[in-house]
Enzyme design. Structure first.
Site, PDB file in Angstrom:
ATOM      1  N   ARG A   1       1.116 -46.693  13.249  1.00  0.00           N
ATOM      2  CA  ARG A   1       1.324 -45.854  12.048  1.00  0.00           C
ATOM      3  C   ARG A   1       1.933 -46.653  10.904  1.00  0.00           C
ATOM      4  O   ARG A   1       1.532 -46.484   9.747  1.00  0.00           O
ATOM      5  CB  ARG A   1       2.224 -44.661  12.364  1.00  0.00           C
ATOM      6  CG  ARG A   1       1.575 -43.632  13.263  1.00  0.00           C
ATOM      7  CD  ARG A   1       2.543 -42.538  13.655  1.00  0.00           C
ATOM      8  NE  ARG A   1       3.678 -43.143  14.360  1.00  0.00           N
ATOM      9  CZ  ARG A   1       4.901 -42.648  14.375  1.00  0.00           C
ATOM     10  NH1 ARG A   1       5.192 -41.545  13.720  1.00  0.00           N
ATOM     11  NH2 ARG A   1       5.860 -43.252  15.036  1.00  0.00           N
TER      12      ARG A   1
ATOM     13  N   ASN B   1       1.044 -39.427  14.880  1.00  0.00           N
ATOM     14  CA  ASN B   1       0.777 -39.433  16.309  1.00  0.00           C
ATOM     15  C   ASN B   1       0.390 -38.030  16.737  1.00  0.00           C
ATOM     16  O   ASN B   1       0.933 -37.045  16.229  1.00  0.00           O
ATOM     17  CB  ASN B   1       2.011 -39.864  17.104  1.00  0.00           C
ATOM     18  CG  ASN B   1       2.273 -41.342  17.031  1.00  0.00           C
ATOM     19  OD1 ASN B   1       1.417 -42.132  16.645  1.00  0.00           O
ATOM     20  ND2 ASN B   1       3.468 -41.739  17.410  1.00  0.00           N
TER      21      ASN B   1
END
Length: 89
Positions: free
Chosen positions: A18, A36
């Site tokens: 990320r 996520n």
């Protein structure tokens, strides 16, 4: 302007995925988010010029090729709803 929605599957959580996506997207002046998912995948919704979106995919996949098992990709017209790019939870 286009919108790209991608879900990456594999060992893509806990490896800086990320944060790397955020860094690449900000460098390309793209807007949207990355997060996520409960199933262990990572979801990205991002808007910008199509060539920059393709560059994002290329750079993400170059960085995490050994972690990505599969991806689901969906292209749409941009909605212009994001002020910036961020990690969401």
């Amino acid at each position: 302007m286009k919108r790209l929605h991608v879900v990456y599957h594999g060992r893509v959580q806990g490896v800086g995925f990320r944060f790397t996506v955020e860094h690449i997207a900000e460098g390309l002046n793209l807007t949207g988010w990355v997060k996520n998912r409960r199933d262990g995948s990572v979801e990205i919704t991002v808007e910008g010029e199509e060539d920059k979106l393709n560059l994002l995919i290329e750079q993400v996949e170059d960085s995490f090729a050994s972690y990505i098992r599969a991806k689901d990709v969906n292209w749409q017209e941009a909605a212009g709803e994001f002020p910036d790019f961020r990690i969401t939870f």
